[in-house]
Design a protein around this motif. Structure first.
Motif, PDB file in Angstrom:
ATOM      1  N   ASP A   9       1.169  -3.030  -0.620  1.00  0.00           N
ATOM      2  CA  ASP A   9       1.356  -3.671  -1.923  1.00  0.00           C
ATOM      3  C   ASP A   9       0.239  -3.324  -2.907  1.00  0.00           C
ATOM      4  OD1 ASP A   9       3.826  -4.793  -1.655  1.00  0.00           O
ATOM      5  OD2 ASP A   9       3.144  -6.849  -1.316  1.00  0.00           O
ATOM      6  N   GLY A  10      -0.394  -2.178  -2.700  1.00  0.00           N
ATOM      7  CA  GLY A  10      -1.407  -1.706  -3.643  1.00  0.00           C
ATOM      8  C   GLY A  10      -2.781  -2.306  -3.462  1.00  0.00           C
ATOM      9  N   PHE A  11      -3.001  -3.023  -2.365  1.00  0.00           N
ATOM     10  CA  PHE A  11      -4.311  -3.641  -2.136  1.00  0.00           C
ATOM     11  C   PHE A  11      -5.245  -2.656  -1.427  1.00  0.00           C
ATOM     12  CE2 PHE A  11      -1.528  -7.331  -2.696  1.00  0.00           C
ATOM     13  CZ  PHE A  11      -2.245  -8.032  -3.662  1.00  0.00           C
ATOM     14  N   LYS A  12      -5.648  -1.642  -2.173  1.00  0.00           N
ATOM     15  CA  LYS A  12      -6.484  -0.576  -1.619  1.00  0.00           C
ATOM     16  C   LYS A  12      -7.916  -1.037  -1.361  1.00  0.00           C
ATOM     17  CE  LYS A  12      -3.038   2.245  -1.885  1.00  0.00           C
ATOM     18  NZ  LYS A  12      -2.272   2.549  -0.662  1.00  0.00           N
ATOM     19  N   GLY A  13      -8.292  -2.148  -1.951  1.00  0.00           N
ATOM     20  CA  GLY A  13      -9.649  -2.656  -1.731  1.00  0.00           C
ATOM     21  C   GLY A  13      -9.942  -2.950  -0.278  1.00  0.00           C
ATOM     22  N   PHE A  14      -8.894  -3.284   0.482  1.00  0.00           N
ATOM     23  CA  PHE A  14      -9.091  -3.550   1.909  1.00  0.00           C
ATOM     24  C   PHE A  14      -9.417  -2.281   2.687  1.00  0.00           C
ATOM     25  CE2 PHE A  14      -6.245  -7.305   1.062  1.00  0.00           C
ATOM     26  CZ  PHE A  14      -7.201  -8.274   1.327  1.00  0.00           C
TER      27      PHE A  14
END
Length: 548
Positions: A483-488
């Motif tokens: 879902d685009g949560f590349k920060g993880f």
């Protein structure tokens, strides 16, 4: 003529006597050296008896994993009666059919195939140790399959726990074969629910295995296999991880079969085969060996990938195991109508701020995750919650509709600045929003994308510090960039990734059963600057009217 016949008879008797003497002194190992032993290992099945996947043409396919795997193993067993079949743990928890039936269909499959032993895995503790183990017999429930764990000790008795055997000795082709089971003493204390292991000590397996190997050799055991719920990874053809350190220090064993890391390992350490057979029924390890002058000789060691069989029409399957799986499917269908709680009002996914906000159902779900993981904060994605919970009885089937995915809960360590990145990604242009627990925040859609979030606070009102490290729980979909949560996927965050392998669905079910009655949360957690401005404008107008 008679004398000649007598002489011939005497000569024959002498030859027979000499031959019998010679045969008496032939070593036993030479007599059995032609016996080939097949050793098959699977690990970390996690209940994957089948899996439903979406094909490229949009159709769905039910992959008959258990029946295909059974067929492959039985072919080996039927071709060689001297076959040993082993499992290295984490066999049950992970899929709806196995979770609901507490591993019974997996045990039935293992019985049908004819497994010789299983080492306990960390996820065998997930439902309480007596869910899948017959403690009195130290076997899997309703089976004769021994459960092994030589380095799992009771702190009170100072002895091996009462639900495991340290080893077994089996006979194949007149060869005594010892199988010692051990677990990862470094990992287990940190990844099992503390309540389940409060009186358990996981001891260093090296010392224990070395002692048991000497004991078994003295008792005439010719081949010693270590079956370990312990794993590693291959990096540039070099084995790393806890199983590598174990293999370097253990002595007197012939084969080490591992698990836990869901990896493929097929190598040697100090001349000892060290193998891990992937996960979820995707393949198995097969080792062929024989004795030469009493010493085991490895003829071959292979990882066999069976995933190419999963997506073909009419794959080779074992009909008996397929019948076991289909029977379990029918039982699960009946259980879906079971009422597990009640919603006193509609608990919906409607977001209370535009374009991104918290929802009553989202707050409840995120709270459930944080309560389970005991972290500072928890996040879940809007797309993972598929239906609203309507007022009235909540059935097991409702929760499978709410959370149809087999997502697991992951724990990470993140700085406040990295948490801000996750929230920015949620409210960025074309973002998907987020559901949170343990914190509140505001955002301003008039600001540039990835620079909108402000006023981040913990639930108690304490500001979130950008340089402070916090614990965060989320699902494995988001934690790997979904879902685009590349920060993880930031390397400094990703290296702290710990998968509990606890399904979100199971956490939701357990929370509902505990609460009994669900009420929609009225607590606000996500605020848009537009609604803040609107509220302030209304307040000022009302104040002006009062002053007039």
């Amino acid at each position: 003529m008679k004398k000649k016949n007598v002489c011939i008879l005497k000569l024959l008797l002498i030859l027979i006597t000499m031959l019998s003497v010679i045969l008496t002194y032939i070593p036993i190992s030479s007599a059995v050296s032609t016996k080939i032993i097949d050793i098959v290992e699977i690990t970390d099945l996690h209940g994957y008896l089948y899996n439903t996947v979406k094909m490229q043409d949009g159709s769905t396919l039910k992959q008959q994993i258990g029946a295909i795997l059974a067929n492959e193993i039985k072919k080996i067993k039927n071709s060689n009666p001297n076959t040993i079949i082993l499992a290295a743990g984490d066999m049950f928890q992970g899929t709806p059919v196995s979770n609901i039936l507490k591993g019974k269909p997996v045990i039935d499959m293992m019985k049908n195939i004819g497994f010789d032993a299983m080492t306990i895995g960390n996820h065998e503790y997930d439902w309480g140790i007596d869910a899948v183990i017959d403690i009195k017999r130290k076997t899997l429930k309703n089976s004769n399959i021994p459960v092994l764990g030589a380095n799992i000790y009771d702190k009170n008795t100072k002895k091996i726990v009462d639900y495991c055997q340290p080893y077994i000795v089996i006979n194949k082709g007149n060869i005594k074969i010892g199988i010692i089971g051990v677990v990862d003493n470094k990992e287990f204390p940190n990844i099992i629910l503390p309540a389940y292991i409060k009186n358990v000590e996981f001891k260093d397996p090296v010392f224990i295995v070395n002692n048991l190997a000497r004991k078994l050799r003295s008792e005439g055991v010719k081949i010693i296999i270590v079956l370990a719920h312990m794993g590693g990874y291959m990096n540039n053809n070099v084995l790393t991880g806890n199983i590598a350190e174990f293999a370097k220090n253990v002595k007197g064993v012939d084969i080490i079969l591992g698990g836990h890391t869901h990896s493929i390992v097929n190598t040697k350490v100090n001349g000892i085969p060290v193998c891990v057979a992937n996960c979820q029924g995707k393949g198995y390890i097969r080792i062929k060996l024989k004795l030469e002058n009493g010493i085991p000789k490895i003829l071959s060691q292979d990882y066999v990938d069976i995933t190419p069989l999963f997506n073909i029409s009419n794959p080779p399957i074992d009909k008996e195991v397929l019948e076991i799986i289909e029977k379990a499917d029918k039982q699960v269908g009946q259980q879906f109508s079971k009422v597990i709680g009640t919603a006193v009002a509609d608990i919906t996914r409607e977001q209370r701020a535009k374009p991104y906000g918290d929802s009553a159902l989202g707050n409840w779900a995120a709270d459930a995750i944080r309560e389970f993981a005991h972290t500072d904060f928890a996040f879940t994605n809007n797309g993972g919650l598929r239906i609203d919970l309507k007022k009235g009885p909540i059935t097991l089937g409702d929760i499978y509709q709410l959370m149809p995915f087999d997502n697991t809960i992951v724990i990470l360590k993140m700085k406040g600045s990295q948490i801000k990145t996750i929230l920015e990604e949620a409210v960025q242009d074309n973002g998907k929003g987020i559901q949170v627990s343990g914190l509140t925040f505001k955002y301003d859609m008039k600001k540039p994308s990835m620079n909108r979030v402000y006023d981040m606070k913990m639930s108690n009102g304490t500001p979130i510090e950008m340089d402070k490290v916090y614990t965060v729980a989320t699902n494995n979909f988001m934690a790997t960039g979904g879902d685009g949560f590349k920060g993880f996927t930031d390397p400094s965050v990703a290296k702290t990734y710990t998968d509990t392998y606890k399904l979100l669905r199971d956490v939701f079910i357990e929370k509902i059963q505990k609460q009994k009655e669900l009420k929609p949360s009225l607590e606000r957690r996500i605020f848009s600057s537009d609604e803040i401005s609107s509220s302030l404008h209304e307040y000022l107008n009302e104040s002006m009217l009062i002053m007039k």
